[in-house]
Write a protein that holds these residues in place. Structure first.
Motif, PDB file in Angstrom:
ATOM      1  N   UNK A   9      -4.426  20.895  65.601  1.00 54.00           N
ATOM      2  CA  UNK A   9      -3.637  19.692  65.360  1.00 54.00           C
ATOM      3  C   UNK A   9      -2.209  19.927  65.855  1.00 54.00           C
ATOM      4  N   UNK A  10      -1.743  19.031  66.687  1.00 54.02           N
ATOM      5  CA  UNK A  10      -0.410  19.134  67.258  1.00 54.02           C
ATOM      6  C   UNK A  10       0.604  18.384  66.392  1.00 54.02           C
ATOM      7  N   UNK A  11       1.736  19.013  66.157  1.00 55.62           N
ATOM      8  CA  UNK A  11       2.801  18.348  65.405  1.00 55.62           C
ATOM      9  C   UNK A  11       3.286  17.111  66.174  1.00 55.62           C
ATOM     10  N   UNK A  12       3.350  17.215  67.491  1.00 57.65           N
ATOM     11  CA  UNK A  12       3.763  16.075  68.317  1.00 57.65           C
ATOM     12  C   UNK A  12       2.810  14.892  68.137  1.00 57.65           C
ATOM     13  N   UNK A  13       1.498  15.154  68.139  1.00 60.09           N
ATOM     14  CA  UNK A  13       0.521  14.082  67.946  1.00 60.09           C
ATOM     15  C   UNK A  13       0.656  13.515  66.537  1.00 60.09           C
ATOM     16  N   UNK A  15       3.364  13.192  64.833  1.00 53.67           N
ATOM     17  CA  UNK A  15       4.494  12.257  64.854  1.00 53.67           C
ATOM     18  C   UNK A  15       4.184  11.012  65.680  1.00 53.67           C
ATOM     19  N   UNK A  16       3.433  11.175  66.763  1.00 54.41           N
ATOM     20  CA  UNK A  16       3.031  10.008  67.551  1.00 54.41           C
ATOM     21  C   UNK A  16       2.193   9.057  66.682  1.00 54.41           C
ATOM     22  N   UNK A  17       1.247   9.632  65.942  1.00 53.95           N
ATOM     23  CA  UNK A  17       0.422   8.799  65.066  1.00 53.95           C
ATOM     24  C   UNK A  17       1.229   8.252  63.896  1.00 53.95           C
ATOM     25  N   UNK A  18       2.304   8.924  63.529  1.00 48.19           N
ATOM     26  CA  UNK A  18       3.180   8.432  62.460  1.00 48.19           C
ATOM     27  C   UNK A  18       3.762   7.070  62.836  1.00 48.19           C
ATOM     28  N   UNK A  19       3.986   6.858  64.123  1.00 50.96           N
ATOM     29  CA  UNK A  19       4.489   5.555  64.568  1.00 50.96           C
ATOM     30  C   UNK A  19       3.548   4.456  64.077  1.00 50.96           C
ATOM     31  N   UNK A  20       2.251   4.790  64.016  1.00 49.07           N
ATOM     32  CA  UNK A  20       1.249   3.862  63.488  1.00 49.07           C
ATOM     33  C   UNK A  20       0.954   4.175  62.027  1.00 49.07           C
ATOM     34  N   UNK A  21       1.908   4.786  61.359  1.00 45.12           N
ATOM     35  CA  UNK A  21       1.731   5.241  59.989  1.00 45.12           C
ATOM     36  C   UNK A  21       1.477   4.145  58.993  1.00 45.12           C
ATOM     37  N   UNK A  22       1.920   2.944  59.301  1.00 42.61           N
ATOM     38  CA  UNK A  22       1.666   1.832  58.396  1.00 42.61           C
ATOM     39  C   UNK A  22       0.175   1.602  58.238  1.00 42.61           C
ATOM     40  N   UNK A  23      -0.636   2.130  59.174  1.00 35.79           N
ATOM     41  CA  UNK A  23      -2.086   2.037  59.014  1.00 35.79           C
ATOM     42  C   UNK A  23      -2.705   3.389  58.670  1.00 35.79           C
ATOM     43  N   UNK A  24      -1.863   4.380  58.361  1.00 37.95           N
ATOM     44  CA  UNK A  24      -2.325   5.671  57.863  1.00 37.95           C
ATOM     45  C   UNK A  24      -2.841   6.634  58.910  1.00 37.95           C
ATOM     46  N   UNK A  25      -2.653   6.357  60.190  1.00 36.02           N
ATOM     47  CA  UNK A  25      -3.239   7.184  61.256  1.00 36.02           C
ATOM     48  C   UNK A  25      -2.859   8.655  61.122  1.00 36.02           C
ATOM     49  N   UNK A  26      -1.601   8.957  60.850  1.00 32.93           N
ATOM     50  CA  UNK A  26      -1.166  10.350  60.760  1.00 32.93           C
ATOM     51  C   UNK A  26      -1.772  11.061  59.553  1.00 32.93           C
ATOM     52  N   UNK A  53       7.042   9.949  54.825  1.00 35.35           N
ATOM     53  CA  UNK A  53       6.142  10.826  55.590  1.00 35.35           C
ATOM     54  C   UNK A  53       6.814  11.448  56.805  1.00 35.35           C
ATOM     55  N   UNK A  54       7.861  10.841  57.293  1.00 33.30           N
ATOM     56  CA  UNK A  54       8.597  11.415  58.415  1.00 33.30           C
ATOM     57  C   UNK A  54       8.977  12.863  58.103  1.00 33.30           C
ATOM     58  N   UNK A  55       9.278  13.140  56.828  1.00 29.14           N
ATOM     59  CA  UNK A  55       9.684  14.480  56.404  1.00 29.14           C
ATOM     60  C   UNK A  55       8.510  15.324  55.912  1.00 29.14           C
ATOM     61  N   UNK A  56       7.388  14.683  55.550  1.00 30.20           N
ATOM     62  CA  UNK A  56       6.234  15.407  55.025  1.00 30.20           C
ATOM     63  C   UNK A  56       5.249  15.865  56.098  1.00 30.20           C
ATOM     64  N   UNK A  57       5.361  15.323  57.285  1.00 31.13           N
ATOM     65  CA  UNK A  57       4.399  15.632  58.346  1.00 31.13           C
ATOM     66  C   UNK A  57       4.300  17.133  58.654  1.00 31.13           C
ATOM     67  N   UNK A  58       5.398  17.882  58.737  1.00 27.47           N
ATOM     68  CA  UNK A  58       5.238  19.319  59.037  1.00 27.47           C
ATOM     69  C   UNK A  58       4.348  20.056  58.027  1.00 27.47           C
ATOM     70  N   UNK A  59       4.466  19.756  56.748  1.00 29.40           N
ATOM     71  CA  UNK A  59       3.623  20.391  55.740  1.00 29.40           C
ATOM     72  C   UNK A  59       2.167  19.960  55.864  1.00 29.40           C
ATOM     73  N   UNK A  60       1.944  18.669  56.101  1.00 30.31           N
ATOM     74  CA  UNK A  60       0.574  18.187  56.300  1.00 30.31           C
ATOM     75  C   UNK A  60      -0.041  18.850  57.529  1.00 30.31           C
ATOM     76  N   UNK A  61       0.772  19.034  58.557  1.00 30.22           N
ATOM     77  CA  UNK A  61       0.320  19.663  59.794  1.00 30.22           C
ATOM     78  C   UNK A  61      -0.114  21.113  59.544  1.00 30.22           C
ATOM     79  N   UNK A  62       0.684  21.872  58.803  1.00 32.38           N
ATOM     80  CA  UNK A  62       0.341  23.274  58.527  1.00 32.38           C
ATOM     81  C   UNK A  62      -0.974  23.375  57.758  1.00 32.38           C
ATOM     82  N   UNK A  76      -6.801  16.705  69.157  1.00 31.38           N
ATOM     83  CA  UNK A  76      -5.739  15.779  69.542  1.00 31.38           C
ATOM     84  C   UNK A  76      -6.251  14.674  70.454  1.00 31.38           C
ATOM     85  N   UNK A  77      -6.986  15.051  71.480  1.00 29.34           N
ATOM     86  CA  UNK A  77      -7.518  14.052  72.413  1.00 29.34           C
ATOM     87  C   UNK A  77      -8.457  13.085  71.692  1.00 29.34           C
ATOM     88  N   UNK A  78      -9.318  13.617  70.842  1.00 36.62           N
ATOM     89  CA  UNK A  78     -10.266  12.756  70.134  1.00 36.62           C
ATOM     90  C   UNK A  78      -9.533  11.766  69.242  1.00 36.62           C
TER      91      UNK A  78
END
Length: 138
Positions: A9-13, A15-26, A53-62, A76-78
């Motif tokens: 799981x990429x941290x960049x992805x 955050x990209x999915x966070x942009x769609x966070x209102x639908x829970x993608x990240x 979640x902007x601040x919680x993503x790194x912990x979720x990522x780990x 990531x691609x999938x």
């Protein structure tokens, strides 16, 4: 000598999915389907949870990195394919699930219910395909 395994799981992805966070993608991406569904149904807790979640993503990522193992199919691609082309079943074609890919293509992600189902289970689907690939490798 032990080589480090590839990341799943990429941290960049994330955050990209966070942009769609209102639908829970990240949250789905990082293996949190219950809270992902809550975000999906409440538009990211009316935007408040989405901003937090902007601040919680790194912990979720780990945690996701420790939970899921890498393999032939890229997480990531999938996830990108599901998020942007999921209604057409492209992510299922990528995983080698041709029949359900066609069903998703012809029914708009199985009338959106299958789309949400895949948000719930995609990490496990990828892990299963990767395990099968690993088992049949010489």
């Amino acid at each position: 000598m032990h080589q480090p395994e590839a990341a799943t799981h990429s941290l960049l992805i994330g955050y990209l999915l966070w942009i769609f966070g209102f639908m829970g993608a990240h949250r789905f991406y990082d293996g949190k389907p219950l809270s992902g569904t809550l975000w999906f149904l409440t538009l990211g807790l009316l935007g408040i949870g989405w901003l937090i979640d902007l601040f919680l993503i790194p912990g979720m990522h780990r945690r996701a990195e420790r939970r899921f193992t890498p393999g032939v199919k890229d997480y990531d691609l999938t996830w990108i394919l599901l998020t942007f082309l999921g209604l057409f079943g492209v992510h299922r074609f990528y995983l080698g699930k041709w029949i359900t890919g066609l069903i998703w293509l012809l029914t708009g992600g199985l009338f959106l219910i299958g789309y949400l189902y895949d948000y719930w289970t995609l990490n496990e689907q990828i892990a299963t395909v990767n395990d099968e690939q690993r088992r049949f490798r010489p």
